[in-house]
Design a protein around this motif. Structure first.
Motif, PDB file in Angstrom:
ATOM      1  N   SER A 242     -32.918 -24.169  -3.530  1.00 10.56           N
ATOM      2  CA  SER A 242     -33.377 -22.781  -3.663  1.00 10.56           C
ATOM      3  C   SER A 242     -33.284 -22.019  -2.349  1.00 10.56           C
ATOM      4  N   LEU A 243     -33.462 -22.698  -1.223  1.00  7.91           N
ATOM      5  CA  LEU A 243     -33.421 -22.044   0.076  1.00  7.91           C
ATOM      6  C   LEU A 243     -32.023 -21.987   0.668  1.00  7.91           C
ATOM      7  N   GLY A 244     -31.111 -22.785   0.140  1.00 10.38           N
ATOM      8  CA  GLY A 244     -29.770 -22.839   0.709  1.00 10.38           C
ATOM      9  C   GLY A 244     -29.715 -23.593   2.014  1.00 10.38           C
ATOM     10  N   ALA A 245     -30.603 -24.562   2.210  1.00  9.16           N
ATOM     11  CA  ALA A 245     -30.616 -25.364   3.437  1.00  9.16           C
ATOM     12  C   ALA A 245     -29.450 -26.338   3.443  1.00  9.16           C
ATOM     13  N   ASP A 246     -29.017 -26.718   4.633  1.00 11.68           N
ATOM     14  CA  ASP A 246     -27.915 -27.668   4.728  1.00 11.68           C
ATOM     15  C   ASP A 246     -28.304 -28.937   5.475  1.00 11.68           C
ATOM     16  N   THR A 247     -29.573 -29.044   5.926  1.00 15.63           N
ATOM     17  CA  THR A 247     -30.020 -30.225   6.651  1.00 15.63           C
ATOM     18  C   THR A 247     -31.500 -30.457   6.374  1.00 15.63           C
ATOM     19  N   VAL A 248     -31.877 -31.723   6.270  1.00 20.61           N
ATOM     20  CA  VAL A 248     -33.281 -32.121   6.148  1.00 20.61           C
ATOM     21  C   VAL A 248     -33.614 -32.989   7.359  1.00 20.61           C
ATOM     22  N   ILE A 249     -34.741 -32.696   8.003  1.00 18.84           N
ATOM     23  CA  ILE A 249     -35.161 -33.451   9.187  1.00 18.84           C
ATOM     24  C   ILE A 249     -36.490 -34.121   8.889  1.00 18.84           C
ATOM     25  N   ALA A 250     -36.552 -35.438   9.071  1.00 22.50           N
ATOM     26  CA  ALA A 250     -37.771 -36.214   8.842  1.00 22.50           C
ATOM     27  C   ALA A 250     -38.525 -36.393  10.154  1.00 22.50           C
ATOM     28  N   ASP A 251     -39.839 -36.293  10.087  1.00 23.38           N
ATOM     29  CA  ASP A 251     -40.692 -36.385  11.278  1.00 23.38           C
ATOM     30  C   ASP A 251     -41.003 -37.837  11.613  1.00 23.38           C
ATOM     31  N   THR A 252     -39.971 -38.639  11.735  1.00 24.60           N
ATOM     32  CA  THR A 252     -40.116 -40.044  12.117  1.00 24.60           C
ATOM     33  C   THR A 252     -38.719 -40.572  12.392  1.00 24.60           C
ATOM     34  N   GLU A 253     -38.610 -41.833  12.707  1.00 24.88           N
ATOM     35  CA  GLU A 253     -37.292 -42.455  12.838  1.00 24.88           C
ATOM     36  C   GLU A 253     -36.985 -43.194  11.546  1.00 24.88           C
ATOM     37  N   LEU A 254     -36.022 -42.712  10.792  1.00 28.41           N
ATOM     38  CA  LEU A 254     -35.693 -43.286   9.490  1.00 28.41           C
ATOM     39  C   LEU A 254     -34.838 -44.532   9.656  1.00 28.41           C
ATOM     40  N   ALA A 255     -35.059 -45.485   8.768  1.00 27.91           N
ATOM     41  CA  ALA A 255     -34.155 -46.628   8.685  1.00 27.91           C
ATOM     42  C   ALA A 255     -32.822 -46.152   8.115  1.00 27.91           C
ATOM     43  N   PRO A 256     -31.715 -46.784   8.496  1.00 27.92           N
ATOM     44  CA  PRO A 256     -30.420 -46.347   7.962  1.00 27.92           C
ATOM     45  C   PRO A 256     -30.374 -46.310   6.440  1.00 27.92           C
ATOM     46  N   SER A 257     -31.013 -47.273   5.775  1.00 34.62           N
ATOM     47  CA  SER A 257     -30.999 -47.292   4.311  1.00 34.62           C
ATOM     48  C   SER A 257     -31.797 -46.128   3.735  1.00 34.62           C
ATOM     49  N   GLN A 258     -32.924 -45.776   4.388  1.00 35.96           N
ATOM     50  CA  GLN A 258     -33.721 -44.644   3.911  1.00 35.96           C
ATOM     51  C   GLN A 258     -32.942 -43.338   4.031  1.00 35.96           C
TER      52      GLN A 258
END
Length: 517
Positions: A163-179
């Motif tokens: 709905s917002l037309g975003a192109d990136t999501v940023i997580a407030d942690t260090e994600l595992a590669p699988s996540q």
């Protein structure tokens, strides 16, 4: 009949006009190289008129164009233009900013703490050059091991991104590669984590050769376990005799895949960078050894990013270091000379800022820069007094200083930006650190008190010596006056008789001139 003739004549006239336009256009193209003329890029301009005239008329009508809104929705940077007044300014074109949505999961602590962390992530994203559109925060006992966010919340995130037309999501942690891969498969846009954003900021702001090498090493350490294959180009192939056992024709490949070759290249590059950084160490050690040999004390300014460390250094020494209201504006250590009220010289160094959940790769890569803190005699710990959660900043900085081996060094806590701190908040900050000093690098408040505290804590010459220095070694007498405390001076026939208080490191250079009693 006359009507029919008139219609035929008008049709013929229109046809002649069309042929004339085509021929004129062809003649123009063949006559020269006038490729960019006025009106040639009309497809980039929106029609000024809104009337619905007939095709070919001057009304500006170009059809209904039902897909105009869809096409316009792809243009996410307002006013973006590739037109340049001078081709030499090609590096100054506008950059396309990413539109991002930030997400976070918290299992302990208060909602306020989680929101502060998310606001900090938003500031990091904006520093990296992104536009933050929205954020989602979820409380759950632990992050989902598959998608980090949980199935239902991941679907909600996908709808928000669409709905917002975003192109990136940023997580407030260090994600595992699988996540990260699983969440990308759900939301259908790029997913990165907090560590990637910090590394990106460091790569933008590193200026020195050593700083660039340190950042690249940290980026490669982060990238190595996150290499991702794409279809058959990364599929495994059996090599040699292994491929001939029931695998069929065409399976006897070279025995290595592209992803394995990429890993090898990364390992090779990391080894080269480590060697480069190691080769830079002797130069730093030589400078520090010179300061120690001449008994020059050192002060390191440490603290959270954007707490005002560079501003404080500029206020004290007029160093001229870059000051900007952004995170990690300066990365390279800057060392300047200063003098105490009684004339003793010392060095004062601005160091790289710290941040919550600072990536371990950066702590390791910037070990050489953090040596300025661990090798100092005094640490000026700068805290942003106007921040909503200064206690967490203090804890974060002390944890990183502990990793750098600086726990036992005398510390002066300084609450900067005191001009923005109300009196009631000062009482709360005083409760956190009773001996802290309130300063303002902008107005100069508290600077004199800070310098007096540094003067008090810096090591003073404590070893009394009685020397007879030959006149040809006048350089030692000069050092005694500049860097130590001279008690008395007498000029005799064989040299200068000096009684002074010196540092233990400097005493070793004076043993041959000691007067025996």
């Amino acid at each position: 009949m006359s009507d029919h003739k008139t219609h035929d004549e008008s049709t013929t006239a229109e046809g002649d006009d069309a042929v004339s336009r085509v021929l004129a256009s062809a003649e123009k193209r063949s006559s020269g190289y006038s490729l960019f003329e006025q009106g040639a890029a009309q497809a980039l301009q929106r029609p000024e008129t809104t009337g619905h005239g007939a095709p070919g008329s001057d009304s500006g009508y170009d059809g209904d164009q039902f897909d105009r809104e869809d096409r316009q929705s792809l243009r996410r940077v307002a006013g973006l233009s590739t037109e340049l007044e001078d081709v030499t300014e090609v590096e100054y074109r506008q950059l396309r900013l990413e539109n991002v949505v930030i997400i976070g999961v918290y299992s302990q602590g208060t909602l306020g703490d989680a929101e502060n962390s998310l606001r900090e992530l938003a500031a990091l994203a904006e520093t990296a050059g992104a536009v933050v559109l929205d954020g989602l925060l979820q409380r759950r006992p632990y992050p989902d091991p598959s998608t980090y966010f949980g199935k239902g919340k991941a679907e909600e995130l996908r709808a928000l991104v669409a709905s917002l037309g975003a192109d990136t999501v940023i997580a407030d942690t260090e994600l595992a590669p699988s996540q990260r891969r699983a969440l990308e498969d759900v939301v259908k846009v790029k997913v990165i984590d907090r560590t990637a954003v910090i590394l990106d900021i460091f790569s933008q702001h590193a200026k020195s050769r050593e700083g660039k090498a340190q950042v690249e090493l940290a980026q490669l350490q982060y990238l190595l376990p996150r290499l991702r294959g794409w279809g058959d180009s990364m599929s495994r192939q059996a090599g040699g005799q292994v491929g001939g056992v029931g695998a069929g024709m065409g399976s006897r490949g070279p025995g290595e895949t592209k992803i394995e070759l990429d890993r090898r290249r990364i390992h090779t590059r990391m080894a080269k960078l480590r060697k480069q950084i190691k080769e830079m160490k002797p130069a730093r050690d030589a400078k520090r050894a010179s300061r120690k040999r001449n008994a020059v004390p050192s002060v390191a300014i440490a603290g959270y990013t954007n707490a005002g460390k560079s501003s404080l250094l500029n206020r004290i020494t007029s160093a001229g270091v870059l000051v900007e209201n952004s995170l990690f504006a300066t990365l390279d250590a800057t060392v300047r000379k200063n003098i105490t009220a009684d004339g003793r010289p010392y060095t004062i160094a601005d160091t790289v800022g710290f941040v919550r959940a600072l990536p371990h790769q950066l702590v390791e890569a910037f070990r050489s820069t953090l040596e300025e803190v661990s090798d100092s005699d005094v640490v000026v710990h700068v805290v942003d007094g106007s921040h909503p959660d200064p206690a967490s900043q203090i804890t974060t900085v002390r944890d990183v200083m502990g990793e750098a081996g600086a726990r036992g060094i005398p510390e002066i806590v300084v609450f900067n930006k005191s001009d923005l701190v109300p009196e009631d908040d000062r009482l709360v900050l005083r409760g956190l650190e009773p001996n802290a000093i309130f300063v303002s690098a902008r107005t100069g408040e508290g600077i004199a008190e800070l310098l007096a505290a540094v003067d008090e804590i810096l090591p003073r010459p404590s070893v009394e010596v009685d020397l007879l220095v030959p006149y040809e070694r006048g350089d030692l007498v000069t050092l005694l006056h500049e860097k130590n405390t001279v008690l008395s001076t007498e000029y005799e026939e064989s040299g200068t008789h000096v009684r002074a208080l010196v540092n233990p490191e400097f005493e070793e250079r004076l043993t041959e001139f000691a007067v025996s009693r």
